[in-house]
Design a protein around this motif. Sequence first.
Motif, PDB file in Angstrom:
ATOM      1  N   PRO A 192      34.054  37.218  58.818  1.00 44.58           N
ATOM      2  CA  PRO A 192      35.199  36.612  57.747  1.00 44.58           C
ATOM      3  C   PRO A 192      36.739  37.227  58.972  1.00 44.58           C
ATOM      4  CG  PRO A 192      34.370  37.841  56.456  1.00 44.58           C
ATOM      5  CD  PRO A 192      32.976  37.741  57.050  1.00 44.58           C
ATOM      6  N   LEU A 193      36.498  38.479  59.630  1.00 47.80           N
ATOM      7  CA  LEU A 193      37.695  39.443  60.565  1.00 47.80           C
ATOM      8  C   LEU A 193      37.157  38.258  61.843  1.00 47.80           C
ATOM      9  CD1 LEU A 193      36.050  42.588  60.615  1.00 47.80           C
ATOM     10  CD2 LEU A 193      37.997  41.853  60.109  1.00 47.80           C
ATOM     11  N   ARG A 194      36.155  37.804  62.192  1.00 47.17           N
ATOM     12  CA  ARG A 194      36.448  36.647  64.171  1.00 47.17           C
ATOM     13  C   ARG A 194      36.985  35.280  62.462  1.00 47.17           C
ATOM     14  NH1 ARG A 194      34.628  34.891  67.985  1.00 47.17           N
ATOM     15  NH2 ARG A 194      34.461  33.502  68.851  1.00 47.17           N
ATOM     16  N   ALA A 195      37.450  35.261  61.962  1.00 47.18           N
ATOM     17  CA  ALA A 195      37.720  33.998  61.692  1.00 47.18           C
ATOM     18  C   ALA A 195      39.301  33.959  61.283  1.00 47.18           C
ATOM     19  CB  ALA A 195      37.187  33.384  60.321  1.00 47.18           C
ATOM     20  N   LEU A 196      39.269  35.277  60.845  1.00 52.47           N
ATOM     21  CA  LEU A 196      41.093  36.119  60.331  1.00 52.47           C
ATOM     22  C   LEU A 196      41.326  36.008  62.359  1.00 52.47           C
ATOM     23  CD1 LEU A 196      43.671  37.080  58.989  1.00 52.47           C
ATOM     24  CD2 LEU A 196      42.433  38.761  59.791  1.00 52.47           C
ATOM     25  N   ILE A 197      40.996  36.820  62.535  1.00 56.05           N
ATOM     26  CA  ILE A 197      41.722  37.033  64.188  1.00 56.05           C
ATOM     27  C   ILE A 197      41.429  36.033  64.899  1.00 56.05           C
ATOM     28  CG2 ILE A 197      40.815  38.532  67.204  1.00 56.05           C
ATOM     29  CD1 ILE A 197      39.680  40.152  65.161  1.00 56.05           C
ATOM     30  N   GLU A 198      40.747  34.770  65.431  1.00 55.67           N
ATOM     31  CA  GLU A 198      40.821  33.419  65.399  1.00 55.67           C
ATOM     32  C   GLU A 198      42.351  32.345  64.684  1.00 55.67           C
ATOM     33  OE1 GLU A 198      37.233  31.657  65.130  1.00 55.67           O
ATOM     34  OE2 GLU A 198      36.385  32.076  67.216  1.00 55.67           O
ATOM     35  N   SER A 199      42.776  32.877  63.766  1.00 52.95           N
ATOM     36  CA  SER A 199      44.101  32.696  63.615  1.00 52.95           C
ATOM     37  C   SER A 199      45.727  33.496  63.681  1.00 52.95           C
ATOM     38  CB  SER A 199      43.940  32.310  61.336  1.00 52.95           C
ATOM     39  OG  SER A 199      43.904  33.735  61.356  1.00 52.95           O
ATOM     40  N   LEU A 200      45.059  34.300  64.611  1.00 53.66           N
ATOM     41  CA  LEU A 200      46.201  35.141  64.543  1.00 53.66           C
ATOM     42  C   LEU A 200      47.356  34.647  65.932  1.00 53.66           C
ATOM     43  CD1 LEU A 200      44.547  38.787  64.491  1.00 53.66           C
ATOM     44  CD2 LEU A 200      45.841  38.002  62.418  1.00 53.66           C
ATOM     45  N   GLU A 201      48.338  34.702  64.851  1.00 51.91           N
ATOM     46  CA  GLU A 201      49.919  34.751  65.986  1.00 51.91           C
ATOM     47  C   GLU A 201      49.384  35.249  67.187  1.00 51.91           C
ATOM     48  OE1 GLU A 201      54.661  34.696  66.323  1.00 51.91           O
ATOM     49  OE2 GLU A 201      53.187  34.915  65.011  1.00 51.91           O
ATOM     50  N   ALA A 202      49.515  36.320  68.122  1.00 53.51           N
ATOM     51  CA  ALA A 202      49.348  37.567  69.038  1.00 53.51           C
ATOM     52  C   ALA A 202      47.920  37.689  68.998  1.00 53.51           C
ATOM     53  CB  ALA A 202      50.553  38.204  69.346  1.00 53.51           C
ATOM     54  N   PRO A 203      46.777  37.380  68.855  1.00 46.26           N
ATOM     55  CA  PRO A 203      45.058  38.128  68.963  1.00 46.26           C
ATOM     56  C   PRO A 203      44.990  39.314  70.615  1.00 46.26           C
ATOM     57  CG  PRO A 203      44.564  35.610  70.037  1.00 46.26           C
ATOM     58  CD  PRO A 203      46.050  36.367  69.273  1.00 46.26           C
ATOM     59  N   ARG A 204      46.239  39.071  71.575  1.00 44.87           N
ATOM     60  CA  ARG A 204      46.148  40.158  72.219  1.00 44.87           C
ATOM     61  C   ARG A 204      46.532  40.811  72.453  1.00 44.87           C
ATOM     62  NH1 ARG A 204      45.156  36.744  77.942  1.00 44.87           N
ATOM     63  NH2 ARG A 204      44.868  34.393  76.826  1.00 44.87           N
ATOM     64  N   ARG A 205      47.276  41.221  71.048  1.00 41.52           N
ATOM     65  CA  ARG A 205      48.353  42.582  71.038  1.00 41.52           C
ATOM     66  C   ARG A 205      47.250  43.207  69.677  1.00 41.52           C
ATOM     67  NH1 ARG A 205      52.382  41.866  74.869  1.00 41.52           N
ATOM     68  NH2 ARG A 205      52.390  40.400  74.815  1.00 41.52           N
ATOM     69  N   LEU A 206      45.629  43.072  69.803  1.00 42.49           N
ATOM     70  CA  LEU A 206      45.018  43.251  69.209  1.00 42.49           C
ATOM     71  C   LEU A 206      44.577  44.097  69.698  1.00 42.49           C
ATOM     72  CD1 LEU A 206      44.342  44.393  66.123  1.00 42.49           C
ATOM     73  CD2 LEU A 206      42.919  42.240  66.301  1.00 42.49           C
ATOM     74  N   GLY A 207      43.903  45.747  70.061  1.00 43.81           N
ATOM     75  CA  GLY A 207      42.315  46.235  70.817  1.00 43.81           C
ATOM     76  C   GLY A 207      41.417  45.811  70.515  1.00 43.81           C
ATOM     77  N   HIS A 208      41.379  47.183  69.384  1.00 43.22           N
ATOM     78  CA  HIS A 208      39.764  46.811  68.555  1.00 43.22           C
ATOM     79  C   HIS A 208      40.417  47.108  67.622  1.00 43.22           C
ATOM     80  CE1 HIS A 208      41.344  50.923  69.447  1.00 43.22           C
ATOM     81  NE2 HIS A 208      40.679  51.851  68.126  1.00 43.22           N
ATOM     82  N   ILE A 209      39.405  47.491  66.589  1.00 44.21           N
ATOM     83  CA  ILE A 209      39.085  47.094  64.962  1.00 44.21           C
ATOM     84  C   ILE A 209      38.293  48.485  64.592  1.00 44.21           C
ATOM     85  CG2 ILE A 209      39.156  46.334  62.074  1.00 44.21           C
ATOM     86  CD1 ILE A 209      39.023  43.695  64.467  1.00 44.21           C
ATOM     87  N   GLU A 210      38.564  49.654  63.307  1.00 43.85           N
ATOM     88  CA  GLU A 210      37.642  50.479  62.639  1.00 43.85           C
ATOM     89  C   GLU A 210      37.385  50.017  62.000  1.00 43.85           C
ATOM     90  OE1 GLU A 210      38.815  54.664  64.239  1.00 43.85           O
ATOM     91  OE2 GLU A 210      38.740  54.764  66.429  1.00 43.85           O
ATOM     92  N   LEU A 211      35.852  50.386  61.698  1.00 42.28           N
ATOM     93  CA  LEU A 211      35.524  50.474  60.042  1.00 42.28           C
ATOM     94  C   LEU A 211      35.217  51.592  59.846  1.00 42.28           C
ATOM     95  CD1 LEU A 211      33.218  46.729  61.052  1.00 42.28           C
ATOM     96  CD2 LEU A 211      36.367  46.683  59.894  1.00 42.28           C
ATOM     97  N   VAL A 212      35.161  51.749  58.910  1.00 45.12           N
ATOM     98  CA  VAL A 212      34.873  53.525  58.068  1.00 45.12           C
ATOM     99  C   VAL A 212      34.027  52.279  56.224  1.00 45.12           C
ATOM    100  CG1 VAL A 212      34.804  55.763  56.955  1.00 45.12           C
ATOM    101  CG2 VAL A 212      35.541  55.075  59.202  1.00 45.12           C
ATOM    102  N   ALA A 213      33.202  52.559  55.927  1.00 44.05           N
ATOM    103  CA  ALA A 213      32.469  52.711  54.749  1.00 44.05           C
ATOM    104  C   ALA A 213      32.481  53.866  53.730  1.00 44.05           C
ATOM    105  CB  ALA A 213      31.396  51.875  54.440  1.00 44.05           C
ATOM    106  N   GLY A 214      33.731  54.279  52.825  1.00 45.38           N
ATOM    107  CA  GLY A 214      33.394  55.188  52.291  1.00 45.38           C
ATOM    108  C   GLY A 214      32.355  55.410  50.870  1.00 45.38           C
ATOM    109  N   ASP A 215      31.868  56.653  50.514  1.00 45.88           N
ATOM    110  CA  ASP A 215      31.419  55.649  48.928  1.00 45.88           C
ATOM    111  C   ASP A 215      31.617  55.339  48.131  1.00 45.88           C
ATOM    112  OD1 ASP A 215      29.271  57.846  50.402  1.00 45.88           O
ATOM    113  OD2 ASP A 215      30.083  59.927  48.958  1.00 45.88           O
ATOM    114  N   ASP A 216      32.932  55.615  48.026  1.00 45.87           N
ATOM    115  CA  ASP A 216      33.872  53.957  47.178  1.00 45.87           C
ATOM    116  C   ASP A 216      34.454  53.402  47.317  1.00 45.87           C
ATOM    117  OD1 ASP A 216      35.332  56.093  48.258  1.00 45.87           O
ATOM    118  OD2 ASP A 216      36.491  56.514  46.581  1.00 45.87           O
TER     119      ASP A 216
END
Length: 457
Positions: A192-216
Amino acid sequence: MAMLGQRRQKRPATRKRLETPNEKRADEKSVLIERLAHDGRGVARDRDGKTLFIEQALPGEEIEVAIHTQHGRYDEGHVRRVIKASEERVTPGCAHFGRCGGCDLQHLAIEGQRRHKQQVLREHLARHDIELPEPSLLEGEAWGYRRRARLGVRVGSDDRIHVGYRVRGQDRLFNIEQCPILDPCLEALIQPLRALIESLEAPRRLGHIELVAGDDVAMITLRQLRRVSGDLTRWQQFAREHDLLLSVLSGDGDKPVLERLDGRPDTWPHYRALPDVPASAISVHSGDFLQANAGVNHQLVARVLEWAGVYDDMPVVDLFAGVGNFSLTLAAAGARVIAYEGRESMVQRLRDNALAAGLSARVDARRTDLADAPPGLEDAALVVLDPPRAGAQDICRVLAQHGPSRVLYVSCEPATLARDVHLLVSGGYRLVRAAVADMFPQTAHLESLVLLERQPT
């Protein structure tokens, strides 16, 4: 403790990279793998006695090797063909294994991985003439354990979008389709993240994505090089659809501005350092240090608490305390903890976590530069330290001279641990207990815990 995104040190560049793996073979003859190097590569010798380090080769195997990098005293290669396989060779669980720069031991059965890590710790300490007590093993799930990750984003000159990790030994990103060591709730976001990024207006302005899963709840943090309002709206919709917390770091320079975009500014991922201790609940914000493996961290914290032998009002100093992984549990057990951390943001988080747990009277969180030892270590009954990979050499020199009766050292780098333990032993301590924590299955990385006690003079 290693921060998210920290990369291993590169090997010296004094080498000759062959143009293709076919330019030099080990005379097209087989070699026998003698053992595993500390980084998980197989070690063999060619017919002239030159040492070979071979990726994805296992002890006892007979293989044909392709040399891809030459050095003066050793060569590096990979398996061309397995002639005789080890009984512990298994099929890697990820389609990207071998290309991805993350996992390096998926071809070795998990039991073999864990024996190797125990042996690595023994060998590092033996180099300093320190005998390791039989280490206990803290282990959890072999897959689906990692609760934090960073996905790089790059748009090529051909406008193709790459979302994923770095290719092994390179800075180049490649697209990932899966990552089975990730917590399943995070792995499910890859496509889903890849599909969203491919739809962005300016994907070059996105550097990276950090993912964190808490207990909740899980959180994503965007490194946005420039704000693009339409794209941020798309991200907000994505967060709502997937019930995610959403933060964005935007702006140039070393201090980008953090902003919450999910409408829940007071909600952050939480986890419990010990699952049955409510006071050990810890809130983490974007950029905070978080042990990647929840199950093994539970065991690590429990072992620290067991070895600490806490009594009422026991004075403890926690160095490199982070947001309270050990401090809160020790305080909940009755200790009075002075917790030192180098980053002001995490010091404040530790204070907030102590307040939420009702432990403010027992946790004194202080910011200091931990390149040097803070004063008063000799007044503690126990010092706990959990440094980054560089270790705590200068602090251990001070502890060796003026340290308390016991030191608990949590390490993510066995080489610097051995160096620092040598300093402590030279100052009158004795290594009495040890544990290997398999915090990162499928990789050669190991976490360890040792207890040292000062010997009477």
